[in-house]
Design a protein around this motif. Structure first.
Motif, short mmCIF file in Angstrom:
data_model
loop_
_atom_site.label_atom_id
_atom_site.label_comp_id
_atom_site.label_asym_id
_atom_site.label_seq_id
_atom_site.Cartn_x
_atom_site.Cartn_y
_atom_site.Cartn_z
N ARG A 212 -0.29 4.27 -7.96
CA ARG A 212 0.58 3.97 -6.62
C ARG A 212 -0.82 3.52 -6.58
NH1 ARG A 212 3.09 7.83 -2.68
NH2 ARG A 212 3.92 6.36 -1.11
N GLU A 213 -0.55 1.92 -6.07
CA GLU A 213 -2.11 0.77 -5.45
C GLU A 213 -2.25 0.61 -3.51
OE1 GLU A 213 -2.84 -1.42 -9.44
OE2 GLU A 213 -1.06 -1.89 -7.40
N PHE A 214 -3.32 1.44 -3.51
CA PHE A 214 -2.96 0.57 -1.90
C PHE A 214 -4.61 -0.01 -1.40
CE2 PHE A 214 -6.44 4.72 -3.09
CZ PHE A 214 -6.70 4.63 -2.19
N VAL A 215 -4.38 -0.51 -0.36
CA VAL A 215 -5.71 -1.31 -0.15
C VAL A 215 -6.12 -0.96 1.66
CG1 VAL A 215 -5.97 -3.63 0.68
CG2 VAL A 215 -4.34 -3.52 -1.17
N LEU A 216 -7.78 -0.69 0.78
CA LEU A 216 -8.48 0.06 2.14
C LEU A 216 -9.44 -1.26 2.98
CD1 LEU A 216 -9.54 2.74 3.59
CD2 LEU A 216 -11.46 2.26 1.88
N THR A 217 -9.37 -1.47 4.41
CA THR A 217 -10.45 -2.62 4.60
C THR A 217 -11.27 -1.99 4.54
OG1 THR A 217 -8.19 -3.47 5.75
CG2 THR A 217 -10.19 -3.69 5.97
N MET A 218 -12.22 -2.09 4.00
CA MET A 218 -13.61 -1.16 4.42
C MET A 218 -14.37 -1.98 6.12
SD MET A 218 -15.90 -2.96 1.70
CE MET A 218 -17.68 -3.85 2.56
N GLU A 219 -15.29 -0.92 6.25
CA GLU A 219 -16.26 -1.26 7.75
C GLU A 219 -17.29 -2.13 7.31
OE1 GLU A 219 -15.76 3.25 8.94
OE2 GLU A 219 -13.61 2.77 9.46
N ASP A 220 -17.72 -2.56 7.21
CA ASP A 220 -18.95 -3.37 7.11
C ASP A 220 -19.02 -5.03 8.39
OD1 ASP A 220 -21.44 -3.86 5.66
OD2 ASP A 220 -20.20 -4.54 3.74
N ASP A 221 -20.13 -5.05 7.51
CA ASP A 221 -20.26 -6.58 9.38
C ASP A 221 -19.92 -7.27 8.90
OD1 ASP A 221 -22.45 -5.44 10.02
OD2 ASP A 221 -23.88 -6.31 8.88
N TYR A 222 -18.75 -7.55 6.97
CA TYR A 222 -17.70 -8.50 6.84
C TYR A 222 -16.46 -7.97 6.11
CZ TYR A 222 -21.84 -12.14 8.00
OH TYR A 222 -22.93 -12.55 8.66
N PRO A 223 -15.79 -7.37 6.93
CA PRO A 223 -14.95 -6.16 6.30
C PRO A 223 -14.38 -7.29 4.71
CG PRO A 223 -15.34 -6.35 8.89
CD PRO A 223 -15.40 -7.29 8.30
N GLN A 224 -13.18 -6.52 4.08
CA GLN A 224 -12.87 -6.88 3.23
C GLN A 224 -11.88 -6.28 3.24
OE1 GLN A 224 -15.55 -8.95 -0.57
NE2 GLN A 224 -16.89 -7.94 1.31
N ASP A 225 -10.89 -6.75 2.30
CA ASP A 225 -9.30 -5.17 1.46
C ASP A 225 -9.80 -5.19 0.15
OD1 ASP A 225 -8.60 -6.02 4.25
OD2 ASP A 225 -7.03 -7.82 3.39
N ILE A 226 -10.33 -4.02 -0.49
CA ILE A 226 -10.15 -3.48 -1.29
C ILE A 226 -9.46 -2.85 -1.75
CG2 ILE A 226 -12.30 -2.42 -2.52
CD1 ILE A 226 -13.16 -4.35 -1.88
N LYS A 227 -9.13 -3.33 -2.91
CA LYS A 227 -7.68 -2.76 -3.62
C LYS A 227 -7.24 -1.20 -4.81
CE LYS A 227 -5.17 -3.81 -7.18
NZ LYS A 227 -4.28 -4.81 -8.15
N PHE A 228 -7.15 0.03 -4.61
CA PHE A 228 -7.75 0.96 -5.29
C PHE A 228 -6.28 1.35 -5.89
CE2 PHE A 228 -10.52 1.26 -2.04
CZ PHE A 228 -11.70 1.74 -2.12
N ALA A 229 -6.56 2.69 -7.14
CA ALA A 229 -5.50 2.88 -8.01
C ALA A 229 -5.43 4.16 -8.10
CB ALA A 229 -5.15 2.35 -8.76
N CYS A 230 -4.34 4.96 -7.83
CA CYS A 230 -4.21 6.24 -7.77
C CYS A 230 -3.34 6.52 -9.29
CB CYS A 230 -3.27 6.96 -6.91
SG CYS A 230 -4.70 7.36 -5.14
N ILE A 231 -3.71 7.97 -10.10
CA ILE A 231 -2.85 7.86 -11.35
C ILE A 231 -2.11 8.66 -11.52
CG2 ILE A 231 -4.04 5.57 -12.19
CD1 ILE A 231 -5.45 7.92 -14.48
N LYS A 232 -1.56 9.44 -12.50
CA LYS A 232 -0.67 10.49 -12.73
C LYS A 232 -0.70 11.46 -11.43
CE LYS A 232 -2.31 10.36 -17.26
NZ LYS A 232 -2.86 10.82 -18.26
N GLU A 233 -0.74 12.13 -10.93
CA GLU A 233 -0.68 13.77 -9.99
C GLU A 233 -1.15 13.06 -9.06
OE1 GLU A 233 -4.20 14.99 -12.57
OE2 GLU A 233 -2.11 14.43 -13.31
#
Length: 112
Positions: free
Chosen positions: A27-48
């Motif tokens: 299951r993937e999700f996107v986090l908009t990181m808090e920074d001077d230049y915010p970026q959208d970063i995709k993460f993955a959760c696997i299995k349980e």
């Protein structure tokens, strides 16, 4: 043991659970990181770990603990940011609620 990293931001989108023929779930999700230049970063959760996202919705602030995973598959290299802990936070970064699990062993393969 592989190094762990943390990133804070606001959850932008949470995707549905993907189940592969082998039974592997992701299951993937996107986090908009808090920074001077915010970026959208995709993460993955696997299995349980897919269930870690059940208590979150887009717009929630979170701190994500993750590992960087690399994989070579069908003549291509892939990099995943594999989340193993997700914490809800307030606007000042204070932890509100914790959902966590044990880190996934670094030698476990990532099927596609």
């Amino acid at each position: 043991m592989a190094s762990a990293y943390e990133m804070s931001g606001s959850i932008k989108v949470i995707f549905d659970v993907q189940t592969f023929a082998s039974g592997f779930t992701k299951r993937e999700f996107v986090l908009t990181m808090e920074d001077d230049y915010p970026q959208d970063i995709k993460f993955a959760c696997i299995k349980e770990k897919c269930g870690l996202l059940d208590q979150f919705a887009p717009g929630d602030r979170a701190k994500v603990s993750f590992r960087i995973r690399g994989n070579f598959y069908k003549e291509r290299y892939f990099v995943d940011l594999q989340a193993f802990k997700v914490e809800k936070t307030d606007s000042d970064g204070t932890t509100v609620d914790v959902a966590e699990g044990e880190p996934i062993p670094s030698d476990e393969p990532m099927p596609f």
